[in-house]
Design an enzyme around this catalytic site. Structure first.
Site, PDB file in Angstrom:
ATOM      1  N   ASP A 227     -51.150 -28.378  13.737  1.00  0.00           N
ATOM      2  CA  ASP A 227     -50.271 -27.978  12.633  1.00  0.00           C
ATOM      3  C   ASP A 227     -50.785 -26.752  11.890  1.00  0.00           C
ATOM      4  O   ASP A 227     -51.902 -26.279  12.137  1.00  0.00           O
ATOM      5  CB  ASP A 227     -50.082 -29.155  11.664  1.00  0.00           C
TER       6      ASP A 227
ATOM      7  N   ASN B  91     -51.741 -41.973   4.466  1.00  0.00           N
ATOM      8  CA  ASN B  91     -50.461 -42.679   4.602  1.00  0.00           C
ATOM      9  C   ASN B  91     -50.067 -42.879   6.064  1.00  0.00           C
ATOM     10  O   ASN B  91     -48.928 -43.219   6.360  1.00  0.00           O
ATOM     11  CB  ASN B  91     -49.362 -41.915   3.863  1.00  0.00           C
TER      12      ASN B  91
ATOM     13  N   HIS C 123     -50.111 -40.494   8.441  1.00  0.00           N
ATOM     14  CA  HIS C 123     -49.531 -39.342   9.159  1.00  0.00           C
ATOM     15  C   HIS C 123     -50.476 -38.835  10.242  1.00  0.00           C
ATOM     16  O   HIS C 123     -51.691 -38.912  10.117  1.00  0.00           O
ATOM     17  CB  HIS C 123     -49.094 -38.220   8.200  1.00  0.00           C
TER      18      HIS C 123
ATOM     19  N   GLU D 222     -45.185 -36.830   8.432  1.00  0.00           N
ATOM     20  CA  GLU D 222     -45.269 -37.782   7.330  1.00  0.00           C
ATOM     21  C   GLU D 222     -44.416 -39.018   7.629  1.00  0.00           C
ATOM     22  O   GLU D 222     -43.551 -38.982   8.514  1.00  0.00           O
ATOM     23  CB  GLU D 222     -44.767 -37.097   6.050  1.00  0.00           C
TER      24      GLU D 222
HETATM   25  C1  GLP Z   1     -54.223 -33.128   7.242  1.00  0.00           C
HETATM   26  C2  GLP Z   1     -53.967 -32.715   8.677  1.00  0.00           C
HETATM   27  C3  GLP Z   1     -54.086 -33.877   9.624  1.00  0.00           C
HETATM   28  C4  GLP Z   1     -55.355 -34.641   9.345  1.00  0.00           C
HETATM   29  C5  GLP Z   1     -55.287 -35.238   7.968  1.00  0.00           C
HETATM   30  C6  GLP Z   1     -56.521 -36.017   7.575  1.00  0.00           C
HETATM   31  O1  GLP Z   1     -53.099 -33.510   6.552  1.00  0.00           O
HETATM   32  N1  GLP Z   1     -52.696 -32.102   8.841  1.00  0.00           N
HETATM   33  O2  GLP Z   1     -54.047 -33.407  10.954  1.00  0.00           O
HETATM   34  O3  GLP Z   1     -55.557 -35.654  10.280  1.00  0.00           O
HETATM   35  O4  GLP Z   1     -55.139 -34.176   7.046  1.00  0.00           O
HETATM   36  O5  GLP Z   1     -57.471 -35.154   7.056  1.00  0.00           O
HETATM   37  P1  GLP Z   1     -58.949 -35.508   6.695  1.00  0.00           P
HETATM   38  O6  GLP Z   1     -59.684 -35.541   7.976  1.00  0.00           O
HETATM   39  O7  GLP Z   1     -59.391 -34.360   5.834  1.00  0.00           O
HETATM   40  O8  GLP Z   1     -58.942 -36.791   5.982  1.00  0.00           O
END
Ligand code: GLP
Length: 263
Positions: free
Chosen positions: A67, A136, A138, A143
């Site tokens: 993303d 959540n 995702h 989402e």
């Molecule tokens: C972001 C990314 C996701 C990732 C998520 C969790 O929203 N788009 O791909 O898995 O955060 O992030 P973190 O590893 O910082 O908890």
């Protein structure tokens, strides 16, 4: 689903990195799907070390990132392209022309999404997709309420996700609330999935992903439909699971089978 519960975040990173290194040693021209966020940073450090020590090469590897923020060019320090350059690409022997991140600065985002999907197809699909997970549930920026068969497209971020990622932005810096993300259908087409999660913040999302019903309410739960998923988590992220003892038992039994002492 294979569920691997380890002591801490460092063990999770090492397990994930070893898994990727052995795939690349078997298949040096693999197509990797990569993730951003805090969770994979330690894993990328391990991959950089393995590359520097000559244990793995990225020369023939192609990557696709999950993303990108809509509105941020790859030169913006908070963009995911910039993150990937800093955390991995600039430190290994990968050819940057073979690294794809959705284009957050595209004049026509829908066209950029379509091109991204086409590029994945042209490269023969993703061999292994690395995933983190949002609080959540995702995956990528899909989402809750995302279609479970969605393709790469523009998605609106929830307030919780914006808040969770706030720490990456400095005060006064504009934080995008829209993104381009691989779809859930796109992710689920990867031939193999490796999901990492650490910390008690992720316990609920992990429970819903592994033990909940398959539901758009928790996008990670679609992985229950995939034939080759490994979920690697630390004890804190595993803390809400109901069947921990069984998952650990399976790991022990698989080890015995591998060693040939099971029968
Ligand atoms: C972001 C990314 C996701 C990732 C998520 C969790 O929203 N788009 O791909 O898995 O955060 O992030 P973190 O590893 O910082 O908890």
């Amino acid at each position: 689903m294979r569920i691997v519960i380890l002591e801490n975040a460092q063990a999770v990173a090492e397990f994930g990195a070893n898994h990727i290194v052995s795939l690349l040693n078997k298949q040096p021209n693999s197509v990797l799907g990569l993730a951003t966020g805090t969770t994979p940073i330690k894993l990328y450090k391990e991959l950089i070390a393995a590359n520097k020590n000559g244990h793995v090469t990225f020369k023939n590897v192609t990557t696709f990132n999950l993303d990108e923020y809509l509105g941020l060019a790859g030169t913006h320090p908070q963009s995911y392209r910039y993150f990937m350059n800093e955390q991995l690409f600039d430190h290994v022997d990968i050819n940057k022309e073979n690294t794809f991140v959705p284009d957050g600065s595209a004049a026509i985002p829908t066209a950029a999404c379509e091109e991204f999907e086409n590029n994945i197809q042209e490269k023969g699909g993703i061999d292994l997709q690395l995933l983190g997970i949002g609080r959540n549930g995702h995956i990528g920026f899909n989402e809750p309420s995302s279609s479970l068969s969605s393709r790469t497209r523009v998605k609106t971020l929830t307030e919780d996700t914006v808040n969770a990622n706030k720490h990456f932005f400095t005060e006064g810096e504009v934080q995008p609330t829209l993104s381009l993300t691989m779809g859930i259908g796109t992710i689920n087409e990867a031939r193999e999935i490796l999901l990492l999660a650490t910390g008690s913040d992720k316990a609920e999302a992990i429970k819903n992903t592994i033990e909940g019903p398959i539901a758009a309410r928790c996008p990670g739960s679609i992985l229950q439909m995939h034939q080759h998923v490994t979920v690697v988590i630390d004890k804190e992220a595993a803390s809400s699971l109901e069947d921990i003892a069984f998952y650990q038992h399976i790991e022990r039994e698989n080890k015995r089978l591998k060693e040939g002492t099971a029968l």
